[in-house]
Design a protein around this motif. Structure first.
Motif, PDB file in Angstrom:
ATOM      1  N   GLY A   1       0.860  -1.252   0.073  1.00 50.39           N
ATOM      2  CA  GLY A   1       0.009   0.116   0.109  1.00 50.39           C
ATOM      3  C   GLY A   1       0.882   1.263   0.092  1.00 50.39           C
ATOM      4  O   GLY A   1       0.619   2.337   0.720  1.00 50.39           O
ATOM      5  N   GLY A   2       1.819   1.267  -0.678  1.00 55.75           N
ATOM      6  CA  GLY A   2       2.733   2.486  -0.929  1.00 55.75           C
ATOM      7  C   GLY A   2       3.800   2.450   0.081  1.00 55.75           C
ATOM      8  O   GLY A   2       4.624   3.629   0.065  1.00 55.75           O
ATOM      9  N   LYS A   3       3.835   1.594   1.032  1.00 52.30           N
ATOM     10  CA  LYS A   3       5.108   1.541   2.066  1.00 52.30           C
ATOM     11  C   LYS A   3       5.960   0.204   2.039  1.00 52.30           C
ATOM     12  O   LYS A   3       5.371  -0.760   1.786  1.00 52.30           O
ATOM     13  N   GLY A   4       7.151   0.476   2.034  1.00 53.94           N
ATOM     14  CA  GLY A   4       7.990  -0.905   2.089  1.00 53.94           C
ATOM     15  C   GLY A   4       8.812  -0.974   3.382  1.00 53.94           C
ATOM     16  O   GLY A   4       8.937  -0.264   4.220  1.00 53.94           O
ATOM     17  N   ALA A   5       9.390  -2.411   3.445  1.00 49.54           N
ATOM     18  CA  ALA A   5      10.272  -2.624   4.568  1.00 49.54           C
ATOM     19  C   ALA A   5      11.348  -3.471   4.153  1.00 49.54           C
ATOM     20  O   ALA A   5      11.065  -4.333   3.068  1.00 49.54           O
ATOM     21  N   HIS A   6      12.419  -3.560   4.524  1.00 49.58           N
ATOM     22  CA  HIS A   6      13.639  -4.729   4.129  1.00 49.58           C
ATOM     23  C   HIS A   6      12.957  -5.933   4.101  1.00 49.58           C
ATOM     24  O   HIS A   6      12.324  -6.131   4.892  1.00 49.58           O
ATOM     25  N   GLY A   7      13.580  -6.649   3.268  1.00 48.27           N
ATOM     26  CA  GLY A   7      13.243  -7.994   3.129  1.00 48.27           C
ATOM     27  C   GLY A   7      14.509  -9.103   3.384  1.00 48.27           C
ATOM     28  O   GLY A   7      15.402  -8.637   3.751  1.00 48.27           O
ATOM     29  N   GLY A   8      14.066 -10.295   2.755  1.00 44.24           N
ATOM     30  CA  GLY A   8      15.618 -11.411   2.935  1.00 44.24           C
ATOM     31  C   GLY A   8      15.813 -11.518   1.694  1.00 44.24           C
ATOM     32  O   GLY A   8      14.867 -12.107   0.730  1.00 44.24           O
ATOM     33  N   TYR A   9      17.090 -11.578   1.282  1.00 46.37           N
ATOM     34  CA  TYR A   9      17.462 -11.808  -0.242  1.00 46.37           C
ATOM     35  C   TYR A   9      18.086 -13.179  -0.197  1.00 46.37           C
ATOM     36  O   TYR A   9      18.891 -13.653   0.664  1.00 46.37           O
ATOM     37  N   CYS A  10      17.635 -13.785  -1.298  1.00 47.73           N
ATOM     38  CA  CYS A  10      18.250 -15.318  -1.533  1.00 47.73           C
ATOM     39  C   CYS A  10      18.346 -15.393  -2.785  1.00 47.73           C
ATOM     40  O   CYS A  10      18.294 -14.619  -3.598  1.00 47.73           O
ATOM     41  N   GLY A  11      18.371 -16.764  -3.376  1.00 51.14           N
ATOM     42  CA  GLY A  11      18.689 -17.174  -4.759  1.00 51.14           C
ATOM     43  C   GLY A  11      20.072 -17.199  -5.312  1.00 51.14           C
ATOM     44  O   GLY A  11      20.893 -16.890  -4.542  1.00 51.14           O
ATOM     45  N   PRO A  12      20.120 -17.482  -6.528  1.00 53.80           N
ATOM     46  CA  PRO A  12      21.410 -17.490  -7.011  1.00 53.80           C
ATOM     47  C   PRO A  12      22.386 -16.352  -6.698  1.00 53.80           C
ATOM     48  O   PRO A  12      23.697 -16.636  -6.748  1.00 53.80           O
ATOM     49  N   ALA A  13      22.201 -15.095  -6.494  1.00 52.76           N
ATOM     50  CA  ALA A  13      22.692 -14.049  -6.301  1.00 52.76           C
ATOM     51  C   ALA A  13      23.516 -14.090  -5.128  1.00 52.76           C
ATOM     52  O   ALA A  13      24.849 -13.504  -4.930  1.00 52.76           O
ATOM     53  N   VAL A  14      23.076 -14.846  -4.080  1.00 52.29           N
ATOM     54  CA  VAL A  14      23.832 -14.843  -2.966  1.00 52.29           C
ATOM     55  C   VAL A  14      24.515 -16.289  -2.772  1.00 52.29           C
ATOM     56  O   VAL A  14      25.367 -16.351  -1.640  1.00 52.29           O
ATOM     57  N   ARG A  15      24.591 -17.020  -3.786  1.00 54.36           N
ATOM     58  CA  ARG A  15      25.465 -18.354  -3.567  1.00 54.36           C
ATOM     59  C   ARG A  15      27.109 -18.173  -2.937  1.00 54.36           C
ATOM     60  O   ARG A  15      27.401 -18.761  -2.293  1.00 54.36           O
ATOM     61  N   PRO A  16      27.601 -17.115  -3.738  1.00 52.64           N
ATOM     62  CA  PRO A  16      29.104 -17.045  -3.383  1.00 52.64           C
ATOM     63  C   PRO A  16      29.338 -16.578  -1.861  1.00 52.64           C
ATOM     64  O   PRO A  16      30.091 -17.011  -1.152  1.00 52.64           O
ATOM     65  N   ILE A  17      28.147 -15.867  -1.578  1.00 56.20           N
ATOM     66  CA  ILE A  17      28.365 -15.264  -0.045  1.00 56.20           C
ATOM     67  C   ILE A  17      28.243 -16.362   0.797  1.00 56.20           C
ATOM     68  O   ILE A  17      28.943 -16.637   1.732  1.00 56.20           O
ATOM     69  N   ALA A  18      27.217 -17.344   0.601  1.00 58.12           N
ATOM     70  CA  ALA A  18      26.904 -18.514   1.481  1.00 58.12           C
ATOM     71  C   ALA A  18      27.946 -19.466   1.352  1.00 58.12           C
ATOM     72  O   ALA A  18      28.365 -20.030   2.113  1.00 58.12           O
ATOM     73  N   LEU A  19      28.375 -19.782   0.016  1.00 58.65           N
ATOM     74  CA  LEU A  19      29.423 -20.614  -0.113  1.00 58.65           C
ATOM     75  C   LEU A  19      30.768 -20.378   0.912  1.00 58.65           C
ATOM     76  O   LEU A  19      31.393 -21.108   1.517  1.00 58.65           O
TER      77      LEU A  19
END
Lengths: 70, 428
Positions: free
Chosen positions: B220-238
């Motif tokens: 409804g026009g307002k946001g908040a930070h979320g949790g990022y995942c998926g292929p883009a985070v793989r090197p960080i996780a590894l």
């Protein structure tokens, strides 16, 4: 001068010091590279200002070799 | 056919592929569908006091035509009563006794709350528990999830409380939203964790709409930070898995996750120390049946390598992962361009000339044809040209022998230091 040519020139100077009997006595590293002090018994201390990364690796290898030979 | 069975801190599974605690494991219907498709285990979506969610919840980042390169969510833990979840867990385990059901838990950091939920969940016959100390949004504002997981003392204390009551193995799921994940991993181990899992999602904002100026997603026009995942985070996780696996102070097994999308990714995580892997985003993008390719691919890989059990690859790359100071300064590679394959697009030249070390020349042969050539003496082996090259096989990175034995930065500094302080020199 290209980095490579500068490296060759610095390497030649380092090799020359060892050829005439000097060994590395001290190394001072600073923002401008490394001041490598060479010593030989009965002679005055000589200092080389080594600037290139490859030459700084090179004298480091020779220093390790020098320590092994002690 | 290789043996794909795994054992994570005593939790046995028919294969290393588990669904991570997330929307795909929200209900018995979904988990049973996943087991039918071939998943070896599932970590049930986090149980705790049922929450209220917002709409919308997900957003994805596409990059150059690849959809869901990254995935962002602001969904919270389960919104269903504990009894409903427990009944479905019981039914699922009864129907699939050989599949692994681990249940993710999150309550306020109070001893009696942890004791209560642990006892009630274990009564229905689960294989293990996973403590959610990682969820970065919503629950963290209430002192749970990553808010707990970022405080080593709270990780240790809550793990200890759970272990006081638990009969099944306890996995502690860690947040990546911290400078050094090995600190909280150690805290979990000190608290008695049987295993750790990583990574949970990374604080993120998927985007901003250029017309409405709303965040993506917005409520409804307002946001908040979320949790990022998926292929883009793989090197960080590894990296985080590798850092924990090589730490001498962390001696518990690791369940690895973060952007794993195929069997190759799974093998990478296991080589880097994970005893099994968890998957979420890839299943959300492509459905549960992606596990079929994962199982087939892993099987074929092991067979081709002559490895009889998947457990034999766990941690095999860990000894190869170290600190920068232990890398060999004398190891050298250079780029070589194969002109019979090169299409003369000049991307390598531009990349090298503009942003690297200016060692790729654009030349013309005797017939006036353009070609590219690397001045090997000026090449530092950075890999950039081969990274930007659009043609496989056009650029090889070739090892060049060194006249000197290996020398690390640590070796070098010790040698220079010994000149200033000869008494500290073990050789002299």
């Amino acid at each position: 001068m290209s980095d490579y040519k500068e490296y060759l020139s610095e390497r030649e100077q380092i090799d020359r010091m060892f050829e005439i009997g000097y060994s590395i006595e001290n190394v001072q590293e600073n923002l401008s590279g490394a001041l490598v002090m060479f010593e030989k018994i009965g002679s005055e201390t000589e200092t080389l200002h080594i600037k290139t990364a490859d030459a700084r690796k090179y004298f480091s290898n020779l220093l390790l070799q020098q320590r092994q030979n002690v | 056919m290789a043996d794909l069975r795994t054992n994570l801190a005593g939790i046995e599974s028919p294969n290393p592929f588990w669904l991570a605690s997330a929307p795909p494991t929200n209900s018995g219907y979904q988990v049973q569908r996943a087991f039918e498709a071939g998943w070896g285990g599932a970590v049930w979506k986090t149980l705790g006091d049922p929450i209220l969610n917002v709409s919308s919840r997900f957003a994805a980042v596409s990059f150059n035509g690849q959809r869901v390169a990254g995935f962002n969510n602001i969904e919270l833990i389960t919104d269903r009563p504990l009894e409903v979840n427990l009944q479905e867990i019981y039914e699922t385990k009864k129907r699939f006794p050989n599949h692994t059901v681990v249940v993710s838990l999150m309550v306020e950091p109070q001893q009696e709350k942890w004791h209560e939920i642990v006892k009630r969940v274990e009564e229905v016959g689960v294989d293990g528990l996973e403590l959610n100390f990682g969820c970065p949004h919503g629950m963290a504002e209430r002192g749970m999830g990553s808010a707990s997981g970022q405080v080593p003392e709270l990780v240790e204390k809550q793990t200890y409380w759970v272990k006081e009551a638990a009969q099944t193995p306890v996995i502690v799921k860690l947040t990546p939203n911290i400078t050094d994940i090995t600190v909280t991993a150690e805290s979990a181990a000190r608290g008695g964790a049987d295993a750790i899992s990583m990574i949970n999602t990374i604080n993120s904002l998927a985007g901003v709409d250029l017309d409405s100026w709303n965040t993506i997603p917005h409520v409804g026009g307002k946001g908040a930070h979320g949790g990022y995942c998926g292929p883009a985070v793989r090197p960080i996780a590894l990296n985080m898995v590798g850092e924990c696996a090589r730490s001498p102070r962390i001696n518990v097994p690791i369940s690895g996750m973060g952007g794993i999308s195929n069997w190759q990714n799974a093998v990478e995580f296991m080589l880097m120390g994970a005893s099994n892997v968890q998957v979420c985003t890839a299943a959300m993008h492509h459905g549960f049946r992606i596990v079929e390719d994962m199982i087939d691919g892993l099987n074929n890989y092991l067979d081709e390598k002559g490895i009889s059990s998947v457990q034999d690859i766990i941690g095999k790359s860990v000894p190869k992962y170290s600190d920068w100071g232990n890398l060999d300064l004398n190891y050298k590679i250079v780029a070589r361009i194969n002109n019979d394959v090169c299409i003369n697009c000049n991307k390598c030249h531009i990349a090298c000339e503009d942003t690297s070390h200016q060692c790729i020349d654009m030349l013309k042969d005797d017939h006036g044809n353009s070609y590219l050539e690397v001045r090997e003496e000026d090449c530092v082996g950075c890999n950039l040209c081969s990274i930007v090259c659009p043609v496989d096989g056009a650029i090889d990175m070739v090892e060049v022998g060194s006249e000197h034995p290996p020398m690390t930065w640590n070796d070098r500094q010790a040698a220079i230091g010994s000149l200033q302080n000869p008494s500290a020199d073990p050789i002299k």
